[in-house]
Design a protein around this motif. Structure first.
Motif, PDB file in Angstrom:
ATOM      1  N   ASN A  21     -21.828 -11.231 -13.982  1.00  0.00           N
ATOM      2  CA  ASN A  21     -22.737 -12.201 -14.585  1.00  0.00           C
ATOM      3  C   ASN A  21     -22.925 -11.899 -16.072  1.00  0.00           C
ATOM      4  O   ASN A  21     -23.686 -11.019 -16.416  1.00  0.00           O
ATOM      5  CB  ASN A  21     -24.088 -12.165 -13.867  1.00  0.00           C
ATOM      6  CG  ASN A  21     -25.010 -13.258 -14.348  1.00  0.00           C
ATOM      7  OD1 ASN A  21     -24.558 -14.272 -14.870  1.00  0.00           O
ATOM      8  ND2 ASN A  21     -26.300 -13.044 -14.195  1.00  0.00           N
ATOM      9  N   PRO A  22     -22.189 -12.601 -16.912  1.00  0.00           N
ATOM     10  CA  PRO A  22     -21.385 -13.781 -16.593  1.00  0.00           C
ATOM     11  C   PRO A  22     -19.912 -13.479 -16.359  1.00  0.00           C
ATOM     12  O   PRO A  22     -19.363 -12.529 -16.890  1.00  0.00           O
ATOM     13  CB  PRO A  22     -21.526 -14.621 -17.869  1.00  0.00           C
ATOM     14  CG  PRO A  22     -21.608 -13.582 -18.954  1.00  0.00           C
ATOM     15  CD  PRO A  22     -22.337 -12.423 -18.348  1.00  0.00           C
TER      16      PRO A  22
ATOM     17  N   ASP B 104     -19.472  -9.124 -17.753  1.00  0.00           N
ATOM     18  CA  ASP B 104     -20.469  -8.109 -17.398  1.00  0.00           C
ATOM     19  C   ASP B 104     -20.207  -7.775 -15.933  1.00  0.00           C
ATOM     20  O   ASP B 104     -19.702  -8.614 -15.192  1.00  0.00           O
ATOM     21  CB  ASP B 104     -21.898  -8.669 -17.566  1.00  0.00           C
ATOM     22  CG  ASP B 104     -22.972  -7.606 -17.328  1.00  0.00           C
ATOM     23  OD1 ASP B 104     -22.629  -6.406 -17.284  1.00  0.00           O
ATOM     24  OD2 ASP B 104     -24.158  -7.982 -17.205  1.00  0.00           O
TER      25      ASP B 104
END
Ligand code: ADP
Ligand code: MG
Length: 397
Positions: free
Chosen positions: A209-210, A223
């Motif tokens: 995320n993301p 991430d």
């Protein structure tokens, strides 16, 4: 067990998942080399702590700036300075609590051109006893927030372990994320890769995320958070090596070395209990009588005097502890062993707060006798309710 983003990305990379270039920096003097190695033109300097929300976090120290733990910079000297500024500073995010976490490592990454930010995670779903995927078009946000406000934007499904992940799972995710062409193909491959990695590494959570679509149409994991099943670590020495003890609660770390089940909490009454169920009940009854437990502690069935002594030391090392409640049901565990452990610990570390002891079960008379003859200022209790009432009264007056 938790690991850092840069370590998680290293694992992703080893499985062939798409991640950008990056170099971790543990010492300020290595900053320049890392920044030069990446070469720019855009660097992203990312604080490595075991907590999310770094981008929107703030540093406690003014000289680290206030704009958060993920910074995009466009000049080499600026990138170097940023790494040096972040190291050693305390980053506060909505996941760290007000105390924040000290930044001991920084990851310098190549800046990515972002077209879209998506969300993708895998976790063990207790309800279906399967691995579940969660995907959403709303990347970069907390998934809990998306679930609360726009649940229709989240796709979840679990995978039958008998078949494992299938191409249709990947197509389903690609469709839900609005991916076409090259990105859709990459997505189908990524779903298979992540599932295999999750199973092989005994992960309990993998959250990307993301997950982004770059400006040139490729998928990239920007991430990554990974958690592993602690009970399976014995077969993953390579993951055990990634453990960063500085990220862990000192008391929990000490407890794990003695094989004690200990969790730090925010209350004022330290608890020493045997059995997880009794420990939970003890915490509940402390609350019922108007106070809060400072910890969960299960010394286990086969506790030795040394283990009990260590447990006692861990409890008393917590400055929030205003009173201690020892609640032992001696089934396998003998009450006299507990009594000896408590006394040995008190003699070693001293007793600065009230102590209530409730013993029941095997060798209870012997245990009580040892405590009574010790000359220590211990309040004896007869049952669970009596013990809770006495310790709360002793603490609150
Ligand atoms: P956190 O979730 O802890 O805030 P992220 O790694 O998700 O940290 O970073 C926050 C945001 O920063 C991302 O949503 C993304 O917009 C941006 N970002 C992170 N890494 C990069 C990168 N390498 N290139 C460009 N933007 C990035
Ligand atoms: Mg993130």
């Amino acid at each position: 067990m938790n690991i850092h983003e840069y370590q998680a990305k290293e694992i992703l990379r080893s499985y062939g998942a798409p991640v950008g270039k990056g170099v971790p920096v543990l010492k300020a003097e290595d900053a320049a080399k890392a920044v030069e190695e990446l070469g720019g033109p855009v660097w992203v300097v990312k604080a490595q702590i075991h907590a999310g929300g770094r981008g929107k976090g703030t540093f406690k120290e003014a000289e680290a700036g206030e704009k958060g733990g993920v910074r995009v910079v466009k000049a080499e000297d600026e990138a170097i300075a940023m790494v040096e500024q972040m190291l050693g500073k305390t980053l506060v995010t909505h996941q760290t609590g007000p105390a924040g976490k000290q930044v001991g490592r920084v990851y310098v990454e190549a800046g990515a051109g972002i077209a879209r930010e998506l969300y993708l995670s895998l976790l063990v779903d207790r309800e279906t006893s399967r691995i579940s995927f969660i995907a959403s078009t709303e990347g970069g946000m907390d998934i809990e927030e998306v679930a609360a406000e726009t649940p229709e934007k989240i796709l979840t499904f679990s995978v039958d372990p008998a078949t494992g992940v299938m191409p249709f799972h990947g197509r389903k995710v690609a469709k839900a994320l609005g991916l076409e062409g090259l990105a859709a193909k990459q997505c189908i491959k990524l779903i298979g890769t992540l599932y295999r990695m999750f199973v092989e590494k005994d992960a309990s959570l993998v959250e990307i995320n993301p997950l982004i679509v770059t400006e040139d149409g490729n998928l990239l994991c920007l991430d990554c958070k990974m958690n592993f099943d602690s009970n399976a670590l014995y077969r993953h020495p390579e993951i055990m090596e990634l453990r960063d003890e500085t990220e862990e609660d000192e008391k929990e770390l000490a407890a794990s070395k003695y094989d004690l089940n200990y969790i730090s909490l925010d209350g004022e009454i330290g608890c020493m209990v045997n059995g997880a169920g009794l420990a939970m009940a003890t915490m509940d009854i402390i609350k019922l009588y108007g106070s809060e437990p400072a910890n969960f502690l299960d010394v286990g069935g086969g506790a030795t005097k040394e283990k009990v002594t260590e447990a006692f030391k861990i409890i008393t090392s917590d400055p929030n502890v205003k009173g201690i409640l020892v609640n032992i049901f001696g089934g396998i565990m003998r009450c006299d062993v507990i009594a000896e452990g408590v006394i040995a610990a008190v003699k070693e570390v001293g007793l600065k707060v009230p102590l209530v002891v409730r013993l029941e079960g095997t060798n209870v008379e012997l245990g009580k006798d040892i405590i009574n003859k010790s000359g220590l200022d211990v309040i004896a209790a007869d049952n669970l309710a009596d013990a809770a009432e006495k310790i709360v009264k002793a603490v609150k007056g």
